[in-house]
Design an enzyme around this catalytic site. Structure first.
Site, PDB file in Angstrom:
ATOM      1  N   TYR A  34      14.881  31.546   4.792  1.00 56.25           N
ATOM      2  CA  TYR A  34      13.699  32.113   5.195  1.00 56.25           C
ATOM      3  C   TYR A  34      13.645  32.169   6.786  1.00 56.25           C
ATOM      4  O   TYR A  34      14.074  31.263   7.319  1.00 56.25           O
ATOM      5  CB  TYR A  34      12.408  31.124   4.888  1.00 56.25           C
ATOM      6  CG  TYR A  34      12.091  31.358   3.332  1.00 56.25           C
ATOM      7  CD1 TYR A  34      11.760  32.445   2.797  1.00 56.25           C
ATOM      8  CD2 TYR A  34      12.090  30.195   2.731  1.00 56.25           C
ATOM      9  CE1 TYR A  34      11.329  32.743   1.401  1.00 56.25           C
ATOM     10  CE2 TYR A  34      11.736  30.003   1.231  1.00 56.25           C
ATOM     11  CZ  TYR A  34      11.371  31.407   0.809  1.00 56.25           C
ATOM     12  OH  TYR A  34      11.154  31.544  -0.666  1.00 56.25           O
TER      13      TYR A  34
ATOM     14  N   LYS B 222       0.720  -1.210  -0.087  1.00 53.45           N
ATOM     15  CA  LYS B 222      -0.017   0.004   0.189  1.00 53.45           C
ATOM     16  C   LYS B 222       1.018   1.242  -0.097  1.00 53.45           C
ATOM     17  O   LYS B 222       2.064   1.241   0.236  1.00 53.45           O
ATOM     18  CB  LYS B 222      -0.954   0.070   1.244  1.00 53.45           C
ATOM     19  CG  LYS B 222      -0.229   0.190   2.418  1.00 53.45           C
ATOM     20  CD  LYS B 222      -1.222   0.006   3.710  1.00 53.45           C
ATOM     21  CE  LYS B 222      -0.492  -0.071   5.272  1.00 53.45           C
ATOM     22  NZ  LYS B 222      -1.523   0.105   6.328  1.00 53.45           N
TER      23      LYS B 222
END
Length: 383
Positions: free
Chosen positions: A273, A38
């Site tokens: 940043y 999965k």
């Protein structure tokens, strides 16, 4: 010598899966393996992993949803597939058309599936989910509430062929006394359900309860199948969690990026940043072409996470950006544009692991691997 393939890419050592499968088989004895693929095989490539597992003799695969099952079928996987999660009624037809096995998340759900099967005059293959303590999906069978009649009813519904039964461990990774007692009681409850089905003249079918840590810590329970996910990829959820067994797994994924720029900044200058990194001395900075949109979580910024440059550990500095991040390479000679950085893997005698990223982001390897973006190519490692 590594070659640059993209701005950032992974290499998957699919040939190591066979080794990891053998290590799992040593732990579980005659119990067969259901390969859990999965979430794109936890970011490793679902179809490719399934193909390799099938070559290893794996004849059953577990997925989360019908679209994941269809991807396997479209990729040529002909072995049995169990959908572990919910399939909406409008997609029931795929279960018939593509011969996909559906887990029964509740009795009410099973009745809807039965009604559909009868309406198309066909049979849908199913596994009964029993909730022995996860409290997620399945018919509850716990000390406070044992809904055995509902389980009997599921097995007898027309149009359904219930070929298996399973449950799930929430704390098989915890070797504390309370968690061990809880898991052991889950095993007892599950066996009780199977025995009661037999006493009613019903065949429980294929029995499976062990997830990855269930395999590592409870090993051979005499079930028909076990459900490893990360194990055949060579990793566990957390490197620091103690386990009972000592398998010799080989991690199959390495992760790389390119250096796009190298420059010196002066003492007192800041990086990225927010200006959360300030150079305390003149510093050589390499910008590398990987960021949080690739799966390198922003939360690990300024946490001391290291990557390998020319075989040396170098810290990421400043906030990780969407597509790039910066690394202090002051102590590495001859760094230049185009050099390859190892985010996960080995370079020289140094190694960085996926667990280091997970630990800095307060997560587990399952999530960290799944988070590697689809824009990061998964390439087969060349022998």
């Amino acid at each position: 010598m590594l070659e640059s393939y993209s701005r950032s890419w992974t290499e998957i050592n699919y040939s190591a899966i066979a080794h990891n499968v053998k290590e799992i088989q040593k732990l579980v004895g005659k119990t067969k393996i259901m390969g859990i693929v999965k979430a794109n095989a936890y970011g490793h490539g679902d179809v490719e992993c399934a193909r390799v597992l099938a070559d290893c003799g794996i004849d059953f695969f577990g997925v989360s949803s019908v679209d994941e099952a269809l991807r396997l079928r479209q990729g040529g996987i002909r072995e049995s597939i169990l959908i572990l999660g919910y399939t909406p009624p409008e997609h029931f037809h795929y279960l018939v058309e593509k011969q996909i096995t559906q887990s029964l998340v509740s009795l009410e759900y099973a009745k809807k599936l039965s009604a559909y099967a009868q309406s198309v005059q066909n049979c849908i293959h199913c596994h009964c989910k029993v909730d022995t303590g996860m409290n997620r999906t399945g018919i509850i069978y716990q000390d406070q509430e044992k809904n055995m009649e509902a389980i009997f009813e599921e097995y007898r519904l027309p149009g359904l062929k219930v070929e298996g039964i399973f449950s799930h461990f929430p704390v098989s990774d915890d070797l504390g006394s309370e968690s061990k007692a809880f898991t052991q009681h889950q095993i007892e409850l599950f066996q009780e359900v199977c025995n009661r089905l037999k006493s009613e003249g019903l065949d429980p079918g294929l029995r499976h309860i062990q997830n990855s840590y269930g395999i590592l810590n409870y090993q051979d329970l005499g079930m028909d199948y076990c459900r490893p996910g990360l194990l055949y990829m060579g990793v566990t959820s957390d490197d620091e969690i103690p386990i009972v067994s000592q398998p010799d797994f080989i991690p199959i994924l390495s992760w790389y990026a390119n250096i796009s720029l190298v420059k010196w900044i002066h003492k007192g200058q800041t990086v990225s940043y927010g200006r959360h990194f300030t150079a305390i001395k003149d510093t050589k900075v390499a910008t590398i072409s990987v960021g949080y949109a690739d799966g390198l979580h922003r939360i690990v910024s300024n946490q001391g996470l290291e990557v390998l440059v020319h075989g040396k550990r170098c810290p990421i500095i400043g906030n990780i950006c969407m597509d790039q991040c910066m690394v202090d390479v002051t102590n590495v000679a001859d760094v230049q544009e185009g050099d390859i950085v190892v985010i996960v893997g080995q370079q020289g005698d140094q190694k960085v692991t996926i667990d280091e990223i997970s630990r800095k982001s307060h997560s587990i390897n399952n999530e960290t691997l799944c988070a590697i973006s689809s824009r990061v190519p998964r390439l087969r490692k060349r022998d």
